[in-house]
Design a protein around this motif. Structure first.
Motif, PDB file in Angstrom:
ATOM      1  N   VAL A  71       0.949  -1.131  -0.149  1.00 58.85           N
ATOM      2  CA  VAL A  71       0.057  -0.141   0.149  1.00 58.85           C
ATOM      3  C   VAL A  71       0.822   1.479  -0.110  1.00 58.85           C
ATOM      4  O   VAL A  71       2.035   1.127   0.594  1.00 58.85           O
ATOM      5  CB  VAL A  71      -1.181   0.172   1.073  1.00 58.85           C
ATOM      6  CG1 VAL A  71      -2.002  -1.130   1.027  1.00 58.85           C
ATOM      7  CG2 VAL A  71      -0.244  -0.246   2.605  1.00 58.85           C
ATOM      8  N   MET A  72       0.420   2.050  -0.865  1.00 59.25           N
ATOM      9  CA  MET A  72       1.290   3.437  -1.025  1.00 59.25           C
ATOM     10  C   MET A  72       0.270   4.686  -0.975  1.00 59.25           C
ATOM     11  O   MET A  72      -0.743   4.578  -1.485  1.00 59.25           O
ATOM     12  CB  MET A  72       2.163   3.440  -2.229  1.00 59.25           C
ATOM     13  CG  MET A  72       3.277   2.441  -1.959  1.00 59.25           C
ATOM     14  SD  MET A  72       4.333   2.479  -3.475  1.00 59.25           S
ATOM     15  CE  MET A  72       5.267   1.007  -3.119  1.00 59.25           C
ATOM     16  N   PRO A  73       0.798   5.873  -0.760  1.00 60.28           N
ATOM     17  CA  PRO A  73      -0.136   7.140  -0.591  1.00 60.28           C
ATOM     18  C   PRO A  73      -0.638   7.341  -2.223  1.00 60.28           C
ATOM     19  O   PRO A  73      -0.019   7.496  -2.978  1.00 60.28           O
ATOM     20  CB  PRO A  73       0.731   8.180  -0.041  1.00 60.28           C
ATOM     21  CG  PRO A  73       2.241   7.731  -0.228  1.00 60.28           C
ATOM     22  CD  PRO A  73       2.034   6.273  -0.350  1.00 60.28           C
ATOM     23  N   GLN A  74      -1.924   7.551  -1.991  1.00 64.15           N
ATOM     24  CA  GLN A  74      -2.528   8.293  -3.199  1.00 64.15           C
ATOM     25  C   GLN A  74      -2.783   9.546  -2.621  1.00 64.15           C
ATOM     26  O   GLN A  74      -3.484   9.934  -1.485  1.00 64.15           O
ATOM     27  CB  GLN A  74      -4.041   7.554  -3.856  1.00 64.15           C
ATOM     28  CG  GLN A  74      -4.893   8.342  -4.659  1.00 64.15           C
ATOM     29  CD  GLN A  74      -5.756   7.398  -5.055  1.00 64.15           C
ATOM     30  OE1 GLN A  74      -5.776   6.576  -5.906  1.00 64.15           O
ATOM     31  NE2 GLN A  74      -7.024   7.643  -4.269  1.00 64.15           N
ATOM     32  N   ILE A  75      -2.539  10.595  -3.329  1.00 59.07           N
ATOM     33  CA  ILE A  75      -2.946  12.100  -3.134  1.00 59.07           C
ATOM     34  C   ILE A  75      -3.683  12.993  -4.041  1.00 59.07           C
ATOM     35  O   ILE A  75      -3.527  13.025  -5.176  1.00 59.07           O
ATOM     36  CB  ILE A  75      -1.298  12.834  -2.666  1.00 59.07           C
ATOM     37  CG1 ILE A  75      -0.512  11.964  -1.966  1.00 59.07           C
ATOM     38  CG2 ILE A  75      -1.689  14.330  -2.340  1.00 59.07           C
ATOM     39  CD1 ILE A  75       0.736  12.587  -1.551  1.00 59.07           C
ATOM     40  N   GLY A  76      -4.687  13.458  -3.208  1.00 57.33           N
ATOM     41  CA  GLY A  76      -5.548  14.417  -4.004  1.00 57.33           C
ATOM     42  C   GLY A  76      -5.029  15.887  -3.891  1.00 57.33           C
ATOM     43  O   GLY A  76      -5.177  16.579  -2.834  1.00 57.33           O
ATOM     44  N   LEU A  77      -4.224  16.220  -4.984  1.00 56.96           N
ATOM     45  CA  LEU A  77      -3.561  17.524  -5.097  1.00 56.96           C
ATOM     46  C   LEU A  77      -4.487  18.666  -4.909  1.00 56.96           C
ATOM     47  O   LEU A  77      -4.074  19.807  -4.442  1.00 56.96           O
ATOM     48  CB  LEU A  77      -2.646  17.785  -6.382  1.00 56.96           C
ATOM     49  CG  LEU A  77      -1.605  16.747  -6.322  1.00 56.96           C
ATOM     50  CD1 LEU A  77      -0.659  17.088  -7.682  1.00 56.96           C
ATOM     51  CD2 LEU A  77      -0.460  17.111  -5.186  1.00 56.96           C
ATOM     52  N   GLU A  78      -5.968  18.561  -5.245  1.00 54.22           N
ATOM     53  CA  GLU A  78      -6.686  19.533  -5.251  1.00 54.22           C
ATOM     54  C   GLU A  78      -6.844  20.150  -3.846  1.00 54.22           C
ATOM     55  O   GLU A  78      -7.477  21.084  -3.595  1.00 54.22           O
ATOM     56  CB  GLU A  78      -7.985  19.241  -6.129  1.00 54.22           C
ATOM     57  CG  GLU A  78      -9.063  18.544  -5.264  1.00 54.22           C
ATOM     58  CD  GLU A  78      -8.625  17.101  -5.018  1.00 54.22           C
ATOM     59  OE1 GLU A  78      -7.475  16.708  -5.411  1.00 54.22           O
ATOM     60  OE2 GLU A  78      -9.581  16.408  -4.420  1.00 54.22           O
ATOM     61  N   ARG A  79      -6.665  19.276  -2.832  1.00 54.04           N
ATOM     62  CA  ARG A  79      -6.944  19.194  -1.544  1.00 54.04           C
ATOM     63  C   ARG A  79      -5.614  19.577  -0.763  1.00 54.04           C
ATOM     64  O   ARG A  79      -5.770  19.939   0.620  1.00 54.04           O
ATOM     65  CB  ARG A  79      -7.882  18.487  -0.885  1.00 54.04           C
ATOM     66  CG  ARG A  79      -9.325  18.429  -1.176  1.00 54.04           C
ATOM     67  CD  ARG A  79     -10.120  17.021  -0.892  1.00 54.04           C
ATOM     68  NE  ARG A  79      -9.718  16.421   0.267  1.00 54.04           N
ATOM     69  CZ  ARG A  79     -10.596  16.666   1.418  1.00 54.04           C
ATOM     70  NH1 ARG A  79     -11.442  17.415   1.366  1.00 54.04           N
ATOM     71  NH2 ARG A  79     -10.048  16.016   2.528  1.00 54.04           N
ATOM     72  N   CYS A  80      -4.684  19.420  -1.167  1.00 53.66           N
ATOM     73  CA  CYS A  80      -3.392  19.698  -0.613  1.00 53.66           C
ATOM     74  C   CYS A  80      -2.932  20.971  -0.275  1.00 53.66           C
ATOM     75  O   CYS A  80      -3.292  21.834  -0.806  1.00 53.66           O
ATOM     76  CB  CYS A  80      -1.898  19.024  -1.344  1.00 53.66           C
ATOM     77  SG  CYS A  80      -0.342  19.134  -0.821  1.00 53.66           S
ATOM     78  N   LEU A  81      -2.706  21.450   1.080  1.00 51.66           N
ATOM     79  CA  LEU A  81      -2.209  22.412   1.812  1.00 51.66           C
ATOM     80  C   LEU A  81      -0.621  22.779   1.432  1.00 51.66           C
ATOM     81  O   LEU A  81      -0.390  23.747   2.096  1.00 51.66           O
ATOM     82  CB  LEU A  81      -2.606  22.343   3.313  1.00 51.66           C
ATOM     83  CG  LEU A  81      -3.996  22.055   3.416  1.00 51.66           C
ATOM     84  CD1 LEU A  81      -4.191  21.931   5.039  1.00 51.66           C
ATOM     85  CD2 LEU A  81      -5.052  23.173   3.095  1.00 51.66           C
ATOM     86  N   PHE A  82      -0.135  21.921   0.935  1.00 52.65           N
ATOM     87  CA  PHE A  82       1.479  21.941   1.071  1.00 52.65           C
ATOM     88  C   PHE A  82       2.308  22.440   2.399  1.00 52.65           C
ATOM     89  O   PHE A  82       2.925  23.270   2.173  1.00 52.65           O
ATOM     90  CB  PHE A  82       1.670  22.909  -0.057  1.00 52.65           C
ATOM     91  CG  PHE A  82       1.341  22.544  -1.670  1.00 52.65           C
ATOM     92  CD1 PHE A  82       1.741  21.436  -2.145  1.00 52.65           C
ATOM     93  CD2 PHE A  82      -0.056  23.322  -2.159  1.00 52.65           C
ATOM     94  CE1 PHE A  82       1.179  21.147  -3.477  1.00 52.65           C
ATOM     95  CE2 PHE A  82      -0.581  22.607  -3.226  1.00 52.65           C
ATOM     96  CZ  PHE A  82       0.290  21.601  -3.839  1.00 52.65           C
ATOM     97  N   CYS A  83       1.631  21.811   3.244  1.00 56.80           N
ATOM     98  CA  CYS A  83       2.136  22.048   4.636  1.00 56.80           C
ATOM     99  C   CYS A  83       3.485  21.267   5.022  1.00 56.80           C
ATOM    100  O   CYS A  83       4.104  21.717   5.881  1.00 56.80           O
ATOM    101  CB  CYS A  83       0.859  21.615   5.778  1.00 56.80           C
ATOM    102  SG  CYS A  83       0.574  19.726   5.663  1.00 56.80           S
ATOM    103  N   ALA A  84       3.759  20.272   3.826  1.00 60.41           N
ATOM    104  CA  ALA A  84       4.920  19.334   4.230  1.00 60.41           C
ATOM    105  C   ALA A  84       4.996  18.483   5.578  1.00 60.41           C
ATOM    106  O   ALA A  84       6.053  17.793   6.010  1.00 60.41           O
ATOM    107  CB  ALA A  84       6.251  20.287   4.387  1.00 60.41           C
ATOM    108  N   LEU A  85       3.713  18.342   6.291  1.00 61.13           N
ATOM    109  CA  LEU A  85       3.819  17.480   7.341  1.00 61.13           C
ATOM    110  C   LEU A  85       4.093  15.853   6.945  1.00 61.13           C
ATOM    111  O   LEU A  85       4.744  15.162   7.783  1.00 61.13           O
ATOM    112  CB  LEU A  85       2.320  17.525   8.070  1.00 61.13           C
ATOM    113  CG  LEU A  85       2.395  18.819   8.878  1.00 61.13           C
ATOM    114  CD1 LEU A  85       0.836  18.954   9.651  1.00 61.13           C
ATOM    115  CD2 LEU A  85       3.296  18.971  10.053  1.00 61.13           C
TER     116      LEU A  85
END
Ligand code: SF4
Ligand code: SF4
Length: 119
Positions: A71-85
């Motif tokens: 399992v690996m991360p799928q990311i919704g860039l439209e909701r990403c805050l680019f917080c880098a956490l």
């Protein structure tokens, strides 16, 4: 009549005030945070990134690798805050923010990136 012609001639010799995007771009600051990159070879499937994401935009999904199913991360860039956490908590540092900001889309569903698309 003279004025528009004078203005056109002036524009021909003046230094341009806009960039020829995308060929030329403004330099980005060192701490600029853009599209996320995932190194699938070093991801250990720990889900720490999914748990820390404040906007719940990371979902662990199945991926078939040479070593079997993981399992690996799928990311919704439209909701990403680019917080880098997610980058901070990733133990092998395989999830990183890049300076890439070329990910515009007409349909926000195109911004949902599977692990393979984050490489
Ligand atoms: S940068 Fe922040 S908002 Fe974006 S995926 Fe990572 S933790 Fe979530
Ligand atoms: S925190 Fe890093 S190693 Fe863990 S699942 Fe996310 S990307 Fe993979």
């Amino acid at each position: 009549m003279i004025q528009p012609i004078a203005r056109s001639l002036k524009a021909l010799v003046e230094k341009r005030s806009t960039l020829e995007f995308p060929e030329s771009r403004e330099p980005l600051p060192d701490n600029y945070r853009g599209k996320l990159r995932l190194d699938m070879n070093t991801c250990i499937s720990c889900s720490a990134c999914e748990r820390i994401c404040p906007n719940k935009t990371i979902t662990m999904v199945d991926v078939l690798t040479e070593k079997g199913k993981k399992v690996m991360p799928q990311i919704g860039l439209e909701r990403c805050l680019f917080c880098a956490l997610c980058e901070e908590v990733c133990p092998p540092k395989c999830l990183t923010l890049t300076k890439n900001y070329d990910y515009e889309a007409y349909d926000k569903r195109e911004l949902l990136k599977r692990p393979e698309e984050l490489e």
